[in-house]
Design a protein around this motif. Structure first.
Motif, PDB file in Angstrom:
ATOM      1  N   ALA A  29       0.841  -1.198   0.000  1.00 51.17           N
ATOM      2  CA  ALA A  29       0.000   0.000   0.000  1.00 51.17           C
ATOM      3  C   ALA A  29       0.875   1.245   0.000  1.00 51.17           C
ATOM      4  O   ALA A  29       1.928   1.289   0.642  1.00 51.17           O
ATOM      5  N   LEU A  30       0.429   2.273  -0.699  1.00 53.86           N
ATOM      6  CA  LEU A  30       1.156   3.540  -0.721  1.00 53.86           C
ATOM      7  C   LEU A  30       0.956   4.282   0.597  1.00 53.86           C
ATOM      8  O   LEU A  30      -0.091   4.166   1.236  1.00 53.86           O
ATOM      9  N   THR A  31       1.965   5.039   0.988  1.00 51.97           N
ATOM     10  CA  THR A  31       1.814   5.919   2.146  1.00 51.97           C
ATOM     11  C   THR A  31       0.970   7.123   1.724  1.00 51.97           C
ATOM     12  O   THR A  31       0.792   7.390   0.528  1.00 51.97           O
ATOM     13  N   ASN A  32       0.440   7.849   2.703  1.00 53.21           N
ATOM     14  CA  ASN A  32      -0.347   9.039   2.376  1.00 53.21           C
ATOM     15  C   ASN A  32       0.489  10.054   1.598  1.00 53.21           C
ATOM     16  O   ASN A  32      -0.007  10.718   0.682  1.00 53.21           O
ATOM     17  N   SER A  33       1.759  10.161   1.945  1.00 50.95           N
ATOM     18  CA  SER A  33       2.648  11.098   1.264  1.00 50.95           C
ATOM     19  C   SER A  33       2.855  10.701  -0.192  1.00 50.95           C
ATOM     20  O   SER A  33       2.875  11.549  -1.087  1.00 50.95           O
ATOM     21  N   GLN A  34       3.000   9.402  -0.442  1.00 52.30           N
ATOM     22  CA  GLN A  34       3.134   8.920  -1.822  1.00 52.30           C
ATOM     23  C   GLN A  34       1.847   9.187  -2.609  1.00 52.30           C
ATOM     24  O   GLN A  34       1.898   9.579  -3.783  1.00 52.30           O
ATOM     25  N   LYS A  35       0.702   8.962  -1.968  1.00 52.50           N
ATOM     26  CA  LYS A  35      -0.579   9.204  -2.638  1.00 52.50           C
ATOM     27  C   LYS A  35      -0.723  10.670  -3.034  1.00 52.50           C
ATOM     28  O   LYS A  35      -1.186  10.983  -4.137  1.00 52.50           O
ATOM     29  N   GLN A  36      -0.344  11.569  -2.132  1.00 48.98           N
ATOM     30  CA  GLN A  36      -0.443  12.997  -2.435  1.00 48.98           C
ATOM     31  C   GLN A  36       0.457  13.377  -3.605  1.00 48.98           C
ATOM     32  O   GLN A  36       0.051  14.126  -4.493  1.00 48.98           O
ATOM     33  N   ALA A  37       1.677  12.849  -3.609  1.00 47.35           N
ATOM     34  CA  ALA A  37       2.611  13.145  -4.693  1.00 47.35           C
ATOM     35  C   ALA A  37       2.084  12.593  -6.013  1.00 47.35           C
ATOM     36  O   ALA A  37       2.117  13.273  -7.048  1.00 47.35           O
ATOM     37  N   LEU A  38       1.574  11.364  -5.992  1.00 52.05           N
ATOM     38  CA  LEU A  38       1.058  10.746  -7.216  1.00 52.05           C
ATOM     39  C   LEU A  38      -0.153  11.499  -7.744  1.00 52.05           C
ATOM     40  O   LEU A  38      -0.296  11.698  -8.957  1.00 52.05           O
ATOM     41  N   ARG A  39      -1.012  11.950  -6.831  1.00 53.99           N
ATOM     42  CA  ARG A  39      -2.200  12.701  -7.247  1.00 53.99           C
ATOM     43  C   ARG A  39      -1.803  13.997  -7.956  1.00 53.99           C
ATOM     44  O   ARG A  39      -2.369  14.355  -8.996  1.00 53.99           O
ATOM     45  N   ALA A  40      -0.794  14.688  -7.413  1.00 56.15           N
ATOM     46  CA  ALA A  40      -0.329  15.930  -8.037  1.00 56.15           C
ATOM     47  C   ALA A  40       0.275  15.659  -9.415  1.00 56.15           C
ATOM     48  O   ALA A  40       0.059  16.412 -10.363  1.00 56.15           O
ATOM     49  N   ILE A  41       1.019  14.553  -9.527  1.00 57.16           N
ATOM     50  CA  ILE A  41       1.648  14.204 -10.802  1.00 57.16           C
ATOM     51  C   ILE A  41       0.599  13.866 -11.852  1.00 57.16           C
ATOM     52  O   ILE A  41       0.649  14.338 -12.987  1.00 57.16           O
ATOM     53  N   VAL A  42      -0.374  13.050 -11.479  1.00 58.17           N
ATOM     54  CA  VAL A  42      -1.414  12.652 -12.434  1.00 58.17           C
ATOM     55  C   VAL A  42      -2.250  13.858 -12.857  1.00 58.17           C
ATOM     56  O   VAL A  42      -2.628  13.984 -14.028  1.00 58.17           O
ATOM     57  N   ASP A  43      -2.512  14.751 -11.920  1.00 61.98           N
ATOM     58  CA  ASP A  43      -3.227  15.988 -12.291  1.00 61.98           C
ATOM     59  C   ASP A  43      -2.436  16.765 -13.334  1.00 61.98           C
ATOM     60  O   ASP A  43      -3.000  17.321 -14.285  1.00 61.98           O
TER      61      ASP A  43
END
Length: 248
Positions: A29-43
C-alpha cells in the motif's frame, strides 16, 4: 490532438485499465505522502501544458514506485516513457526493479546504457524507435542522437542535479512536449527550490513506508579507517552485504 506548440499533443485519461494495472504492479500500500505526490503528478499529466515537476524524498521513501505508477498512466495512454539515471549501476538497479514489477503487465521494458554489446544496443534502439519498447531505463545514452522515440510522453530523470541542463533538454526534445518528472534524494527547502528550480512544481514525500527502518549515517575520521574495515568484516561474516563508493 491539441495543436498549440506550447501544449502536449496528447490527452491523458484515467480509466479502469490504469487502476487494474496499478493494483497488479503495486506489492504494497502507498503511504499518504506517496498518494499525495502521485495525485499531483497525475493531475499534471492530464493538463494540456507539459508537466515540469520535482519529486524529492529521502532514500527509501518510495519515489521510484510513484514514478512507475505515473509511467503506467502514460503507457496506458499509448505513450512511451524514458527513465534516465546518472550511472550504469543505478540504471541497472532501476531496470531490474521496474522489469520485475511489470513482468505480469503487457508493457515491454528495456535498458540502454553506454556499455554492453553493440548489436544489442542497435536492437534496443530500433525497438524504441518502432514503439515496441514502452519504457526504457538508461543513462545519458538515452540522449544520443541515434536514439529516437515513436511517441515519447513522459521523461523521468533520477538525481537530476547529476545531469547538465543540455542533457535534460536533449531528452525532452526526443518527444513533442513530453511531461517531465525529476527526482532527487537531496533535501531541498521549499524556498531554495523555488529559487533554484523556479520553473518546477515541487512534491515532497515526507514519510517512509511501514516497516522501513531509518538509515543511519556515520562520519568516521581517517584515523579510524581500520575500525571501519573491522565493522564491515563483522557484518560480512553475519551474511550481510556491503559496498564501497569511491569518487575517483
Amino acid at each position: 490532438h491539441l495543436r498549440d506548440a506550447d501544449t502536449k499533443p496528447h490527452v491523458i485519461t484515467i480509466d479502469d485499465r490504469i487502476r487494474d494495472s496499478a493494483r497488479a504492479v503495486l506489492p504494497f500500500a502507498l503511504t499518504n505522502s506517496q498518494k499525495q505526490a502521485l495525485r499531483a503528478i497525475v493531475d499534471d499529466l492530464r493538463r494540456p501544458s507539459p508537466m515540469n515537476r520535482l519529486l524529492q524524498g529521502d532514500v527509501g521513501c518510495g519515489k521510484t514506485i510513484v514514478a512507475l505508477l505515473a509511467a503506467l498512466v502514460a503507457m496506458e495512454n499509448d505513450l512511451q516513457v524514458a527513465f534516465m539515471a546518472p550511472t550504469e549501476l543505478l540504471a541497472e538497479q532501476h531496470f531490474l526493479t521496474i522489469r520485475r514489477l511489470l513482468m505480469s503487465s503487457r508493457f515491454t521494458v528495456a535498458s540502454l546504457t553506454g556499455g554492453g554489446r553493440a548489436a544489442k544496443r542497435r536492437s534496443t534502439i530500433a525497438a524504441i524507435e518502432s514503439g515496441v519498447v514502452d519504457l526504457v531505463v538508461g543513462t545519458h545514452a538515452l540522449v544520443q542522437e541515434t536514439v529516437r522515440f515513436k511517441r515519447l510522453g513522459l521523461c523521468v530523470i533520477d538525481e537530476q542535479h547529476r545531469f547538465g541542463v543540455l542533457q535534460r533538454a536533449n531528452l525532452r526534445e526526443k518527444g513533442h512536449q513530453p511531461d517531465v518528472l525529476v527526482m532527487t534524494a537531496t533535501p531541498i527547502p521549499r524556498t531554495l527550490a523555488l529559487t533554484a528550480y523556479g520553473d518546477l512544481d515541487v512534491s515532497t514525500i515526507r514519510e517512509l513506508p511501514p516497516g522501513r527502518r531509518p538509515i543511519k549515517t556515520k562520519l568516521v575520521p581517517e584515523s579510524r579507517r581500520d575500525d571501519v574495515y573491522s565493522f564491515v568484516q563483522r557484518r560480512l561474516k553475519e551474511g550481510r552485504q556491503a559496498y564501497v563508493v569511491y569518487p575517483l
